[in-house]
Design an enzyme around this catalytic site. Sequence first.
Site, PDB file in Angstrom:
ATOM      1  N   SER A  50       0.841  -1.201   0.000  1.00 56.60           N
ATOM      2  CA  SER A  50       0.000   0.000   0.000  1.00 56.60           C
ATOM      3  C   SER A  50       0.873   1.248   0.000  1.00 56.60           C
ATOM      4  CB  SER A  50      -0.937   0.011   1.214  1.00 56.60           C
ATOM      5  OG  SER A  50      -0.206  -0.213   2.402  1.00 56.60           O
ATOM      6  N   ASP A  88       5.475  -7.103   2.444  1.00 57.10           N
ATOM      7  CA  ASP A  88       4.759  -7.607   1.266  1.00 57.10           C
ATOM      8  C   ASP A  88       5.724  -7.981   0.152  1.00 57.10           C
ATOM      9  OD1 ASP A  88       2.027  -7.821   1.600  1.00 57.10           O
ATOM     10  OD2 ASP A  88       1.649  -5.703   1.193  1.00 57.10           O
ATOM     11  N   GLU A 119      -0.264 -12.689  -2.009  1.00 62.59           N
ATOM     12  CA  GLU A 119      -1.707 -12.688  -2.251  1.00 62.59           C
ATOM     13  C   GLU A 119      -2.121 -13.888  -3.105  1.00 62.59           C
ATOM     14  OE1 GLU A 119      -2.890  -8.895  -3.888  1.00 62.59           O
ATOM     15  OE2 GLU A 119      -1.919  -7.779  -2.265  1.00 62.59           O
ATOM     16  N   GLU A 187      -9.319  -9.557   3.458  1.00 65.92           N
ATOM     17  CA  GLU A 187      -9.647  -8.166   3.135  1.00 65.92           C
ATOM     18  C   GLU A 187     -11.014  -8.055   2.458  1.00 65.92           C
ATOM     19  OE1 GLU A 187      -6.474  -5.949   1.331  1.00 65.92           O
ATOM     20  OE2 GLU A 187      -7.749  -4.215   0.913  1.00 65.92           O
TER      21      GLU A 187
HETATM   22  O1  KIV Z   1      -0.494  -3.404   1.487  1.00 65.92           O
HETATM   23  C1  KIV Z   1      -1.152  -3.366   2.531  1.00 65.92           C
HETATM   24  O2  KIV Z   1      -1.133  -2.389   3.287  1.00 65.92           O
HETATM   25  C2  KIV Z   1      -1.968  -4.529   2.865  1.00 65.92           C
HETATM   26  C3  KIV Z   1      -2.997  -4.359   3.925  1.00 65.92           C
HETATM   27  C4  KIV Z   1      -4.111  -3.578   3.382  1.00 65.92           C
HETATM   28  C5  KIV Z   1      -3.419  -5.643   4.517  1.00 65.92           C
HETATM   29  O3  KIV Z   1      -1.835  -5.539   2.251  1.00 65.92           O
END
Ligand code: KIV
Length: 285
Positions: A50, A88, A119, A187
Amino acid sequence: MADNIKKVTARTFQKMKENKEKITMLTAYDFSTAKYIDEAGVDSILIGDSLGMTILGYDTTINVTVEDMLIFTKAVSKGVNRALVIADLPFLSYHVSKEQTIINAGKLIQAGANAVKLEGASDFILDEVKHLTQCGINVAGHLGFTPQYINTIGGYFVQGKSYENTLKLLEAAKKLEENGAFCLILEMVPAETAKYISENLSIPTIGIGAGKDCDGQVLVIDDIIGKYPKPVPKFVKQYANVKEIIKTAVSEYNNEVKQNIFPNKENTFYLTDEEREKLERNIIK
Ligand code: KIV
């Protein structure tokens, strides 16, 4: 790590689920914010992709690269003593080959993350989860609305809205669990769907827009402190208005400089009397 601080681990997450203790998670992208979140006792910090939107100003997470993630993972992990740090794996960084997935995940772990998040739950992804886990890398899954699939999903839609889709989500979640995922982000799914999945999994679920009955909750830090300049989703609760604080401070600073009010005496260095006299007598040319 500071003395007498007990680091949160994947095992802690499992115990918290068993003890019905809620797990807290927030995103962070920089050293100081990560430090404040950690000191507040939040159990886990996610360097979410994000950051593509909150930090880099893109419209989606698609543009984020492993190199971007490495910079922010290094910064965040320096601010954290207790929380479990998850980074991530960005778009397509775990889709090309097992070798490349391991190299990319390894870089994030070496940058300071304790786990990586990816994901989806296709057969290919499940294989990657298994392989990463076998290499000693903790993997968090992410199902429901999966932002890296925005172009195939076609928009920001709630997922798992029917009985059939709830069963499909549970099946995918169970496969992630079987292949070694230690937790699952859910989510934008209805509360009942999230509750059903949470009750039928051994690993903890961390919800974002998934109701109260997940084993934990995660939100984006910029959203809860009111910093992000664009509209935020319905599931966000804003706890502060940092946007307004920044705007007020910056505009006061701007005015004070223009009016020669800032810097004042307290913000200024001065010569000693002796040096000033020399200067005034023009000894220093
Ligand atoms: O990238 C992010 O911040 C996320 C959250 C929304 C769980 O994957």
